[in-house]
Enzyme design. Structure first.
Site, PDB file in Angstrom:
ATOM      1  CB  SER A 283     -24.386  16.149  -5.360  1.00 24.73           C
ATOM      2  OG  SER A 283     -24.154  14.936  -6.045  1.00 24.73           O
ATOM      3  CE  LYS A 289     -21.350  19.506  -7.814  1.00 22.79           C
ATOM      4  NZ  LYS A 289     -21.988  20.629  -8.289  1.00 22.79           N
TER       5      LYS A 289
END
Ligand code: ARG
Length: 453
Positions: A283, A289
């Site tokens: 991300s 992420k």
């Protein structure tokens, strides 16, 4: 009014020409080899036709085939271009042959229309693509079977409605998806068989007053047989691409469900499976992420192929019999569908092969309720009628306790269950598929080599 000259010597308004030609000069690059193969077969048959004087002699047919082989080589090297004024690959090849062979080039279209010509090209292309796709499907099915075998009896909570249901295993999960995928070859091969019929000789859809040997061209091209009725042959264009797209759409829906399971089971809350970090994307704002974008896109690609299948059927349904230019637009649809389906198969094979499991997380999923049905069935084994056993367990759910998931996995020994998977069944299906593709591939390539060297 400004007009453009085309090979058919009809002056056409440039805007109208551009609109009607559409994407053909680009899309038809995919068809160049198949167009040359179709022409090689047609010209060979013309040279054998019992007419005096011959339309083309055997020597002339050989010269045409040699020249067509050069076109194929040029196309592979990116040196064969289809101009807008050509309209499509068929006219581009005829122009090229007329440039190199003079009047002989002007003879290749004898007894043929672009309608049966493009239909042949598409069918040869589809057959070639489907053989590649079936290989890729087999590779993904094999990756799933290998994954299942590597973790065969590792317990996995079976779910219905996504709720914990009954003891299952990684082996059953993986080979379940593999088997669904292998069964898709039934639809794909039906599409293959529909595309394995030769329309050549139907010309514009009404035949020609020449003694064409339609069986001969069909055999030279390696088709199962000619489409018999000339009008029907012209109408089969589009229908057979639609059959292919419908088969692809269904196969994609099978892949999409696999991808969805993989997304769920690899999310931290489950943690059953792990995707290699290199297969996940990050991300731009959340540093922690690792996202399974690749699997999410399988869902969206599935939606697209479903749309392409719908588009192709919509395009056909209100068309009158005989050739209509609408059919040209089927081409981009099936090509896009094939390309998406083949890439998705390859990507999924890679992701499945790279996936690992977390046995602890898999075992942690076994809450007491998962054993409820097994407990009731043990009561049945001790003589209690099923419905009574069911109610006894149902009325005492809090009495359920954790059991050994491995024992539960080992207890289901009937065919296809956790302890009853027949690995030779998958091995022989995969072998049979590989053999069938290899046989068809050898016959197909043999025809191509015989015609184009
Ligand atoms: N490019 C055309 C197609 O794909 C070729 C056939 C053209 N035939 C015709 N009658 N205008 O359909």
């Amino acid at each position: 009014m400004k007009t453009e000259e085309t090979i058919t010597d009809r002056a056409v308004d440039p805007d109208i020409l551009a609109y009607t030609v559409g994407d053909d000069p680009v899309l038809d690059r995919e068809l160049t080899t198949w167009d040359c193969m179709g022409t090689a077969a047609h010209v060979t048959m013309l040279s054998e036709m019992p007419v005096e004087p011959p339309v083309v002699t055997k020597d002339e047919a050989a010269r045409v085939r040699e020249e067509l082989a050069k076109v194929v080589a040029a196309a592979k090297a990116g040196e064969f271009t289809i101009e807008e004024s050509d309209q499509d690959v068929h006219m581009a090849v005829e122009r090229r042959l007329t440039e190199t062979l003079g009047d002989l080039g002007k003879k290749i279209h004898t007894g043929r229309s672009r309608n049966d010509q493009v239909a042949v090209d598409v069918r040869l292309h589809v057959k070639d693509q489907l053989l590649g796709l079936e290989d890729e499907l087999a590779a993904l099915a094999r990756a799933l079977v290998d994954f299942g075998k590597a973790h065969d009896r590792v317990p996995l909570v079976g779910r219905t409605h996504l709720q914990p249901a009954m003891p299952s295993s990684v082996g059953v999960w993986a080979t379940g998806h593999a088997e669904m995928l292998l069964d898709q070859t039934e639809n794909l091969e039906a599409a293959y068989r529909l595309n394995d019929l030769c329309p050549l000789g139907s010309a514009a859809g009404y035949g020609v007053p020449l003694p064409l040997d339609r069986k001969r061209t069909s055999d030279l091209l390696g088709f199962a047989r000619p489409l018999h009725n000339v009008f029907g042959a012209s109408m089969a264009r589009g229908e057979d691409e639609a059959a292919l797209l419908c088969a692809l759409a269904q196969m994609m829906s099978v892949l999409s469900r696999l991808a969805e399971d993989m997304i769920l089971f690899s999310m931290p809350e489950f943690g059953y499976f792990r995707l290699p970090r290199a297969y996940c994307t990050g991300s731009s704002i959340m540093p922690q992420k690792y996202n399974p974008d690749v699997l999410e896109l399988v869902r969206s690609k599935t939606a697209q192929v479903l749309g392409l299948a719908t588009a192709s059927l919509s395009l056909l349904h209100a068309m009158p019999g005989g050739y209509n230019r609408d059919l040209q637009d089927c081409k981009g649809l099936y090509m896009k569908g094939l390309s998406i389906a083949r890439t998705t198969l390859r990507i999924l094979a890679k992701v499945v092969a790279g996936m690992s499991i977390d046995e602890d997380a898999l075992r942690r999923g076994f809450i007491p309720g998962v054993f409820a049905t097994d407990v009731a069935l043990r009561k049945v084994a001790a003589g209690t009628p099923w419905r009574e056993a069911y109610h006894q367990v149902r009325d005492n759910l809090e009495a359920l306790s954790s059991e050994d998931p491995d024992a539960a996995v080992a207890a289901k020994t009937h065919a296809g269950a956790t302890a009853g998977l027949d690995w030779s069944f998958y091995a022989s299906r995969l072998d049979a598929l590989a053999r069938s593709v290899a046989e068809r591939r050898a016959a197909f390539d043999g025809c191509r080599r015989a015609l184009l060297g």
